[in-house]
Motif scaffolding. Structure first.
Motif, mmCIF file in Angstrom:
data_model
loop_
_atom_site.group_PDB
_atom_site.id
_atom_site.type_symbol
_atom_site.label_atom_id
_atom_site.label_comp_id
_atom_site.label_asym_id
_atom_site.label_seq_id
_atom_site.Cartn_x
_atom_site.Cartn_y
_atom_site.Cartn_z
ATOM 1 N N GLY A 31 69.824 13.553 43.399
ATOM 2 C CA GLY A 31 71.202 13.890 43.725
ATOM 3 C C GLY A 31 71.262 14.895 44.853
ATOM 4 O O GLY A 31 70.239 15.429 45.295
ATOM 5 N N ASP A 32 72.468 15.144 45.317
ATOM 6 C CA ASP A 32 72.716 16.138 46.358
ATOM 7 C C ASP A 32 73.809 17.077 45.889
ATOM 8 O O ASP A 32 74.812 16.636 45.292
ATOM 9 C CB ASP A 32 73.161 15.473 47.668
ATOM 10 N N TYR A 33 73.629 18.359 46.159
ATOM 11 C CA TYR A 33 74.674 19.349 45.896
ATOM 12 C C TYR A 33 75.040 20.006 47.211
ATOM 13 O O TYR A 33 74.159 20.478 47.952
ATOM 14 C CB TYR A 33 74.195 20.408 44.893
ATOM 15 N N THR A 34 76.314 20.014 47.530
ATOM 16 C CA THR A 34 76.792 20.591 48.781
ATOM 17 C C THR A 34 77.382 21.974 48.540
ATOM 18 O O THR A 34 78.292 22.130 47.722
ATOM 19 C CB THR A 34 77.846 19.685 49.438
ATOM 20 N N ILE A 35 76.846 22.954 49.217
ATOM 21 C CA ILE A 35 77.361 24.321 49.152
ATOM 22 C C ILE A 35 78.263 24.528 50.364
ATOM 23 O O ILE A 35 77.819 24.390 51.510
ATOM 24 C CB ILE A 35 76.230 25.355 49.149
ATOM 25 N N ARG A 36 79.509 24.839 50.134
ATOM 26 C CA ARG A 36 80.475 25.013 51.223
ATOM 27 C C ARG A 36 80.349 26.404 51.839
ATOM 28 O O ARG A 36 80.186 27.400 51.134
ATOM 29 C CB ARG A 36 81.905 24.819 50.710
ATOM 30 N N ASP A 37 80.416 26.439 53.151
ATOM 31 C CA ASP A 37 80.439 27.706 53.905
ATOM 32 C C ASP A 37 79.313 28.643 53.465
ATOM 33 O O ASP A 37 79.542 29.814 53.150
ATOM 34 C CB ASP A 37 81.800 28.396 53.746
ATOM 35 N N PHE A 38 78.109 28.112 53.500
ATOM 36 C CA PHE A 38 76.950 28.911 53.093
ATOM 37 C C PHE A 38 76.610 29.921 54.190
ATOM 38 O O PHE A 38 76.431 29.560 55.354
ATOM 39 C CB PHE A 38 75.747 28.016 52.830
ATOM 40 N N SER A 45 76.019 30.657 59.583
ATOM 41 C CA SER A 45 76.575 29.937 58.444
ATOM 42 C C SER A 45 76.618 28.444 58.735
ATOM 43 O O SER A 45 76.527 28.009 59.881
ATOM 44 C CB SER A 45 77.985 30.446 58.117
ATOM 45 N N LEU A 46 76.712 27.677 57.678
ATOM 46 C CA LEU A 46 76.918 26.239 57.772
ATOM 47 C C LEU A 46 78.142 25.879 56.938
ATOM 48 O O LEU A 46 78.277 26.338 55.797
ATOM 49 C CB LEU A 46 75.712 25.473 57.227
ATOM 50 N N PRO A 47 79.041 25.063 57.486
ATOM 51 C CA PRO A 47 80.205 24.659 56.681
ATOM 52 C C PRO A 47 79.802 23.865 55.453
ATOM 53 O O PRO A 47 80.466 23.925 54.416
ATOM 54 C CB PRO A 47 81.035 23.812 57.657
ATOM 55 N N GLU A 48 78.697 23.106 55.566
ATOM 56 C CA GLU A 48 78.182 22.353 54.423
ATOM 57 C C GLU A 48 76.657 22.409 54.430
ATOM 58 O O GLU A 48 76.026 21.964 55.389
ATOM 59 C CB GLU A 48 78.638 20.891 54.470
#
Length: 358
Positions: A31-38, A45-48
């Motif tokens: 699976g994949d988990y997306t962390i917003r605004d890391f 930073s990355l938006p995703e």
């Protein structure tokens, strides 16, 4: 903590590196988990931020909804969670009646930032990818477990090589999160001495390679071959390398084969970032903050973490519930890659689990 663990594990001397599943444990669920605004510790930073993972088994929670059987296992530099799904690791640990029996434990195998199928430079950002460190990697793993998988407590946190170093950091950054810790093939101190030097050789080789072109190359730069050769040099012990390559011609043949395979599968920016990520690793000042019982396991023939330095033996005394084991050199060990040969240390893992059972 070397690239493509399948190349330096002992089994390469006699069998192929094809991934196989043991008959008595379930196939991993990916699976994949997306962390917003890391936000990275560098200020970037990355938006995703995508964190890929594999799980084996089912999560079990107590009456208060708290996970009781979660096991986090973290991989080495330029590896991925997939490296553990092989006979000499999963086949020794995850089957019925084995130390991490997948019918009893919920096993989580994440791909660290910059590795595997998680967000990484080669996805397209190249050298514009945020500069990440080990602290960022641990934070992302924490977010995956807590927010993504609903794991608020782990039965065990363990890792090999870079994953072993992450294990020390987990014990300091989240001291109440786990029942036990088991770092393998690592030292609780800054990357320094020869360990820093071989990394610098690779880092400088890539950055100073005109073909690297600031990270915007169309084909892999020649420096990736130098990086692969250095990894071959450091990843096993001299006895095994001599057996594998007993003549000048055979050595050239073996080294060329290794390097050619690395160039086919790795990416120079990914390797560069992965090696530079160790810049913020320094658990030394906070070892006393580790509360969970910790068992550190190294091997006597590890060229990256040689026991003659005495670092592990000295620093483990500062861990309140810590102990350390150095596996003696034998015809079963294979240098740094011994961390993946679970038959060498699974009895100690079982003992740790029994000692920390509630």
């Amino acid at each position: 903590m070397i690239s493509m663990i399948r190349f330096f594990a002992c089994f390469l001397l006699s069998v192929s590196a094809k991934l196989v599943f043991a008959a008595d444990y379930p196939a991993p669920v990916e699976g994949d988990y997306t962390i917003r605004d890391f936000e990275f510790s560098s200020g970037e930073s990355l938006p995703e931020l995508r964190i890929h993972y594999r799980t084996i088994g089912k999560i079990e929670k107590d009456g208060e909804g708290r996970a009781r059987n979660a096991v986090l296992i973290m991989h080495g530099t330029t590896g991925s969670g997939a490296q553990f799904i092989r006979p000499e690791f999963a086949g020794e640990l995850f089957g019925n009646g084995q130390p991490l029996d997948a019918t009893k434990y919920f096993i989580v195998l994440p791909d660290g930032i910059g590795h595997g199928k998680s967000s990484k430079p080669s996805d397209g950002t190249h050298a514009k990818f945020p500069r990440y460190g080990y602290i960022d990697m641990v934070e992302a793993q924490y977010r995956l477990l807590t927010d993504g998988l609903g794991v608020k407590h782990a039965r065990l946190v363990m890792g090999t090589s870079m994953g072993g170093m992450h294990t020390w950091l987990w014990g300091e950054m989240h001291p109440d999160f786990m029942d036990a810790l088991m770092p393998l093939a690592s030292l609780p101190t800054q990357i320094s001495g020869r360990n820093r030097a071989w990394r610098r050789i690779i880092i400088d080789g890539i950055r100073n390679d005109p073909a690297w072109n600031g990270g915007e190359y169309k084909t892999q730069p020649p420096s990736l071959r130098v990086a692969a050769a250095m990894l071959w040099f450091m990843s096993s012990n001299p006895v095994l390398r001599q057996k594998e390559a007993p003549t000048l011609a055979k050595t050239d043949e073996v080294l060329d084969k290794f390097v050619d395979q690395i160039v086919k599968t790795d990416d120079a920016n990914d390797v560069l970032y992965a090696l530079e990520a160790s810049h913020d690793y320094d658990p030394g000042p906070n070892l006393e903050k580790i509360r969970a019982p910790l068992l550190a396991i190294n091997s006597a023939d590890d060229l990256i973490n040689p026991p003659e330095l005495g670092i592990l033996e000295r620093e483990i005394k500062r861990v309140p519930h810590g102990r350390a084991i150095v596996i003696p050199f034998s015809d079963q060990t294979c240098g740094h890659g011994s961390h993946t040969m679970a038959a060498l240390w699974k009895d100690e893992l079982l003992k740790l689990l029994k000692e920390t059972r509630h």
